[in-house]
Design a protein around this motif. Structure first.
Motif, PDB file in Angstrom:
ATOM      1  N   GLU A 124      -5.439  13.454   3.344  1.00  0.00           N
ATOM      2  CA  GLU A 124      -3.630  13.037   3.142  1.00  0.00           C
ATOM      3  C   GLU A 124      -3.788  11.701   2.874  1.00  0.00           C
ATOM      4  O   GLU A 124      -3.151  11.583   1.804  1.00  0.00           O
ATOM      5  CB  GLU A 124      -2.586  14.344   3.499  1.00  0.00           C
ATOM      6  CG  GLU A 124      -1.330  13.355   3.201  1.00  0.00           C
ATOM      7  CD  GLU A 124      -0.176  13.967   3.730  1.00  0.00           C
ATOM      8  OE1 GLU A 124       0.531  13.778   3.527  1.00  0.00           O
ATOM      9  OE2 GLU A 124      -0.392  15.534   4.678  1.00  0.00           O
ATOM     10  N   SER A 125      -3.695  11.157   3.654  1.00  0.00           N
ATOM     11  CA  SER A 125      -4.285   9.559   4.136  1.00  0.00           C
ATOM     12  C   SER A 125      -5.467   9.188   4.805  1.00  0.00           C
ATOM     13  O   SER A 125      -6.119  10.307   5.595  1.00  0.00           O
ATOM     14  CB  SER A 125      -2.584   9.895   4.580  1.00  0.00           C
ATOM     15  OG  SER A 125      -2.781   9.970   5.524  1.00  0.00           O
ATOM     16  N   LEU A 126      -5.132   7.626   5.021  1.00  0.00           N
ATOM     17  CA  LEU A 126      -6.750   6.835   5.819  1.00  0.00           C
ATOM     18  C   LEU A 126      -5.252   6.203   6.737  1.00  0.00           C
ATOM     19  O   LEU A 126      -4.271   6.255   6.670  1.00  0.00           O
ATOM     20  CB  LEU A 126      -7.382   6.223   4.844  1.00  0.00           C
ATOM     21  CG  LEU A 126      -8.077   6.647   3.614  1.00  0.00           C
ATOM     22  CD1 LEU A 126      -8.562   5.586   3.136  1.00  0.00           C
ATOM     23  CD2 LEU A 126      -8.225   7.518   4.268  1.00  0.00           C
TER      24      LEU A 126
ATOM     25  N   SER B 269       0.835  -1.648   0.231  1.00  0.00           N
ATOM     26  CA  SER B 269       0.179   0.039   0.268  1.00  0.00           C
ATOM     27  C   SER B 269       1.038   1.344  -0.249  1.00  0.00           C
ATOM     28  O   SER B 269       1.988   1.812   0.523  1.00  0.00           O
ATOM     29  CB  SER B 269      -0.797  -0.132   1.014  1.00  0.00           C
ATOM     30  OG  SER B 269       0.024  -0.422   2.901  1.00  0.00           O
ATOM     31  N   ALA B 270       0.420   2.087  -0.138  1.00  0.00           N
ATOM     32  CA  ALA B 270       1.193   3.469  -0.615  1.00  0.00           C
ATOM     33  C   ALA B 270      -0.374   4.908  -0.884  1.00  0.00           C
ATOM     34  O   ALA B 270      -0.772   4.621  -1.332  1.00  0.00           O
ATOM     35  CB  ALA B 270       1.889   3.272  -1.871  1.00  0.00           C
ATOM     36  N   ILE B 271       0.702   5.598   0.176  1.00  0.00           N
ATOM     37  CA  ILE B 271       0.119   6.694  -0.855  1.00  0.00           C
ATOM     38  C   ILE B 271       0.316   7.931  -1.806  1.00  0.00           C
ATOM     39  O   ILE B 271      -0.114   8.159  -2.615  1.00  0.00           O
ATOM     40  CB  ILE B 271       0.076   8.471   0.743  1.00  0.00           C
ATOM     41  CG1 ILE B 271      -0.016   8.008   1.583  1.00  0.00           C
ATOM     42  CG2 ILE B 271      -0.160   9.510   0.246  1.00  0.00           C
ATOM     43  CD1 ILE B 271       0.377   8.753   2.773  1.00  0.00           C
ATOM     44  N   ASP B 272       1.604   7.279  -2.614  1.00  0.00           N
ATOM     45  CA  ASP B 272       1.997   7.948  -4.153  1.00  0.00           C
ATOM     46  C   ASP B 272       1.033   7.438  -4.974  1.00  0.00           C
ATOM     47  O   ASP B 272       0.570   6.398  -5.424  1.00  0.00           O
ATOM     48  CB  ASP B 272       3.305   7.067  -4.126  1.00  0.00           C
ATOM     49  CG  ASP B 272       4.103   7.595  -5.567  1.00  0.00           C
ATOM     50  OD1 ASP B 272       3.202   8.657  -6.237  1.00  0.00           O
ATOM     51  OD2 ASP B 272       5.439   6.555  -6.095  1.00  0.00           O
TER      52      ASP B 272
ATOM     53  N   SER C 267      -3.944   2.917  -8.981  1.00  0.00           N
ATOM     54  CA  SER C 267      -5.362   2.735  -7.799  1.00  0.00           C
ATOM     55  C   SER C 267      -5.756   0.985  -7.839  1.00  0.00           C
ATOM     56  O   SER C 267      -5.815   0.131  -8.964  1.00  0.00           O
ATOM     57  CB  SER C 267      -6.645   3.426  -8.971  1.00  0.00           C
ATOM     58  OG  SER C 267      -7.741   3.097  -8.452  1.00  0.00           O
ATOM     59  N   LEU C 268      -5.856   1.667  -6.374  1.00  0.00           N
ATOM     60  CA  LEU C 268      -6.811   0.044  -5.924  1.00  0.00           C
ATOM     61  C   LEU C 268      -8.466  -0.481  -6.902  1.00  0.00           C
ATOM     62  O   LEU C 268      -8.453  -2.080  -7.621  1.00  0.00           O
ATOM     63  CB  LEU C 268      -7.186   0.353  -5.091  1.00  0.00           C
ATOM     64  CG  LEU C 268      -8.403  -0.636  -3.818  1.00  0.00           C
ATOM     65  CD1 LEU C 268      -7.582  -2.235  -3.375  1.00  0.00           C
ATOM     66  CD2 LEU C 268      -8.945  -0.765  -2.682  1.00  0.00           C
TER      67      LEU C 268
ATOM     68  N   ILE D 249      -5.273   3.884  -2.650  1.00  0.00           N
ATOM     69  CA  ILE D 249      -6.819   3.921  -2.401  1.00  0.00           C
ATOM     70  C   ILE D 249      -6.767   5.705  -2.643  1.00  0.00           C
ATOM     71  O   ILE D 249      -6.169   6.437  -2.168  1.00  0.00           O
ATOM     72  CB  ILE D 249      -7.429   4.069  -1.058  1.00  0.00           C
ATOM     73  CG1 ILE D 249      -7.062   1.727  -0.288  1.00  0.00           C
ATOM     74  CG2 ILE D 249      -8.450   4.066  -0.777  1.00  0.00           C
ATOM     75  CD1 ILE D 249      -6.794   2.281   1.242  1.00  0.00           C
ATOM     76  N   PRO D 250      -7.975   6.084  -4.144  1.00  0.00           N
ATOM     77  CA  PRO D 250      -8.115   7.296  -4.209  1.00  0.00           C
ATOM     78  C   PRO D 250      -8.993   7.556  -3.246  1.00  0.00           C
ATOM     79  O   PRO D 250      -9.482   7.006  -2.689  1.00  0.00           O
ATOM     80  CB  PRO D 250      -9.000   6.569  -5.689  1.00  0.00           C
ATOM     81  CG  PRO D 250      -8.603   5.449  -5.916  1.00  0.00           C
ATOM     82  CD  PRO D 250      -8.320   4.815  -4.738  1.00  0.00           C
TER      83      PRO D 250
END
Length: 251
Positions: free
Chosen positions: A228-230, A179-182, A187-188, A222-223
């Motif tokens: 910024e993030s989950l 998993s990444a924020i990049d 995309s999932l 994850i779109p």
């Protein structure tokens, strides 16, 4: 049966610092541990709890010591203790990666609430097990147990170096995703998860380590919009759901 009133009592000290044992608090979680075959080594109940939770008291009979309300508050890890505690030996259920469709890997997830929530999601969505890096939170931390809502007693989990686990999963036919924020990751939504899949969820602040990420086939994100993030636990839950929704495997 006389009450234990001193914090210096040897049994009270053991419940406070259980070492290799597991301390479980509360009627529901203790009942779930018993249902899963965990054998109580000792238990502590207040007089009120013995009367109120007589059925559980019967199940624990022979291991029970009576404690005062003050001692219950001293031992408790919650703000409103029920006055029911039990100590169990650890029992490991090794993830069945050879015949399972999906496996979760946690890379340095240190928040017990996140670890517990992820284990709960993995059970709910039929994952074959959870591998945790050695620097992740203890599986049987009281907060992990509560956050998992008892799933930790049923869902196979194991701590091991992920760099050791990943080659085993690859040999068993898993596609490995970190998993990444990049946003340069995939995309999932674009992954079909039609085969065996293993997902790595990274540290709350640093994400998946470079060493582990380099061993994976692809990075996914994850779109989302705005934030910024989950939270790691939330992200894992979304991924678990999406895998079940898309997978050709019957979970």
């Amino acid at each position: 049966m006389s009450e234990i009133i001193s914090r210096r009592n040897a049994l009270i000290k053991q419940f406070r610092f259980p070492g290799d044992f597991i301390v479980v608090e509360g009627v529901k979680l203790i009942s779930e541990a018993l249902d899963c075959g965990f054998v109580p080594k000792a238990s502590l109940l207040t007089e009120k709890a013995i009367k109120k939770y007589s059925q559980l008291y019967t199940r624990l009979y022979g291991t029970v010591s009576v404690i005062t309300d003050a001692i219950a508050e001293y031992i408790s890890d919650t703000s409103t203790p029920q006055g029911v505690f039990a100590m169990f030996g650890r029992k490991e259920l090794y993830p069945d990666y050879k015949s399972s469709a999906h496996i979760m890997l946690l890379d340095c997830i240190q928040d017990p609430g996140n670890v517990g929530a992820i284990i709960r999601s993995c059970e709910a969505f039929g994952f074959g097990g959870v591998f945790l890096s050695e620097d992740s939170a203890d599986i049987y931390n009281p907060k992990v147990i509560r956050a998992s809502a008892g799933s930790v007693f049923r869902q196979p989990t194991h701590k091991e170096k992920l760099t050791t686990v990943i080659p085993l999963l690859r040999k068993a036919g898993y596609a490995l995703y970190s998993s990444a924020i990049d946003k340069n990751a995939v995309s999932l939504r674009e992954i079909d998860f039609s085969g065996k899949s293993a997902i790595v969820i990274g540290n709350e602040g640093a994400g998946v380590s470079q060493e582990v990420s380099d061993l994976c086939d692809r990075s996914l994100y994850i779109p989302i919009q705005g934030a910024e993030s989950l939270n790691a636990g939330v992200a894992a839950g979304i991924i678990c759901y999406e895998i079940k929704r898309k997978s050709n495997f019957v979970l």
